[in-house]
Design a protein around this motif. Structure first.
Motif, PDB file in Angstrom:
ATOM      1  N   LYS A 199       0.823  -1.205   0.000  1.00  9.57           N
ATOM      2  CA  LYS A 199       0.000   0.000   0.000  1.00  9.57           C
ATOM      3  C   LYS A 199       0.859   1.258   0.000  1.00  9.57           C
ATOM      4  CE  LYS A 199      -3.980  -1.933   2.391  1.00  9.57           C
ATOM      5  NZ  LYS A 199      -4.854  -1.813   3.558  1.00  9.57           N
ATOM      6  N   ALA A 200       2.047   1.161   0.551  1.00 12.88           N
ATOM      7  CA  ALA A 200       2.919   2.323   0.684  1.00 12.88           C
ATOM      8  C   ALA A 200       4.054   2.251  -0.331  1.00 12.88           C
ATOM      9  CB  ALA A 200       3.490   2.391   2.094  1.00 12.88           C
ATOM     10  N   ASP A 201       4.458   3.401  -0.816  1.00  9.13           N
ATOM     11  CA  ASP A 201       5.590   3.512  -1.722  1.00  9.13           C
ATOM     12  C   ASP A 201       6.872   3.225  -0.938  1.00  9.13           C
ATOM     13  OD1 ASP A 201       6.766   4.564  -4.330  1.00  9.13           O
ATOM     14  OD2 ASP A 201       7.701   5.876  -2.835  1.00  9.13           O
ATOM     15  N   LYS A 202       7.760   2.438  -1.510  1.00  7.50           N
ATOM     16  CA  LYS A 202       8.986   2.053  -0.807  1.00  7.50           C
ATOM     17  C   LYS A 202       9.868   3.261  -0.474  1.00  7.50           C
ATOM     18  CE  LYS A 202      10.103  -0.948  -3.931  1.00  7.50           C
ATOM     19  NZ  LYS A 202      10.831  -1.977  -4.691  1.00  7.50           N
ATOM     20  N   CYS A 203       9.922   4.233  -1.336  1.00  4.42           N
ATOM     21  CA  CYS A 203      10.722   5.431  -1.063  1.00  4.42           C
ATOM     22  C   CYS A 203      10.123   6.219   0.107  1.00  4.42           C
ATOM     23  CB  CYS A 203      10.814   6.295  -2.315  1.00  4.42           C
ATOM     24  SG  CYS A 203      11.930   7.696  -2.144  1.00  4.42           S
ATOM     25  N   GLU A 204       8.798   6.245   0.190  1.00  2.00           N
ATOM     26  CA  GLU A 204       8.138   6.918   1.314  1.00  2.00           C
ATOM     27  C   GLU A 204       8.434   6.201   2.626  1.00  2.00           C
ATOM     28  OE1 GLU A 204       6.385   9.775   1.263  1.00  2.00           O
ATOM     29  OE2 GLU A 204       6.820   9.993  -0.858  1.00  2.00           O
ATOM     30  N   ILE A 205       8.465   4.874   2.588  1.00  2.00           N
ATOM     31  CA  ILE A 205       8.797   4.110   3.791  1.00  2.00           C
ATOM     32  C   ILE A 205      10.216   4.450   4.246  1.00  2.00           C
ATOM     33  CG2 ILE A 205       9.227   1.788   4.693  1.00  2.00           C
ATOM     34  CD1 ILE A 205       6.939   0.841   2.825  1.00  2.00           C
ATOM     35  N   ALA A 206      11.133   4.533   3.295  1.00  2.00           N
ATOM     36  CA  ALA A 206      12.508   4.890   3.631  1.00  2.00           C
ATOM     37  C   ALA A 206      12.567   6.284   4.251  1.00  2.00           C
ATOM     38  CB  ALA A 206      13.388   4.831   2.386  1.00  2.00           C
TER      39      ALA A 206
END
Length: 65
Positions: A30-37
């Motif tokens: 559901k979340a963008d991997k770059c946003e998680i980082a």
């Protein structure tokens, strides 16, 4: 909204391999991997728990439910 912990494209390209894609046959992320980082780096920088995040990051935090 920009935060000091947001990643540039070059920075993200250097670490993107550390964030694997969802496995085939599983739920899509559901979340963008770059946003998680970016959230991880914010938490490390600020030294706070996920529920203390700023509103802009709270929406992006996968741990906040």
């Amino acid at each position: 909204i920009g935060y000091a912990t947001d990643l540039t494209d070059v920075q993200w390209a250097a670490i993107a391999h550390m964030f694997p894609d969802a496995r085939p046959g599983r739920r899509p992320r559901k979340a963008d991997k770059c946003e998680i980082a970016a959230v991880i780096f914010f938490l490390l920088h600020a030294g706070c728990a996920c529920w203390f995040l700023l509103h802009g990051f709270r929406k992006r935090c996968v741990l906040s439910g």
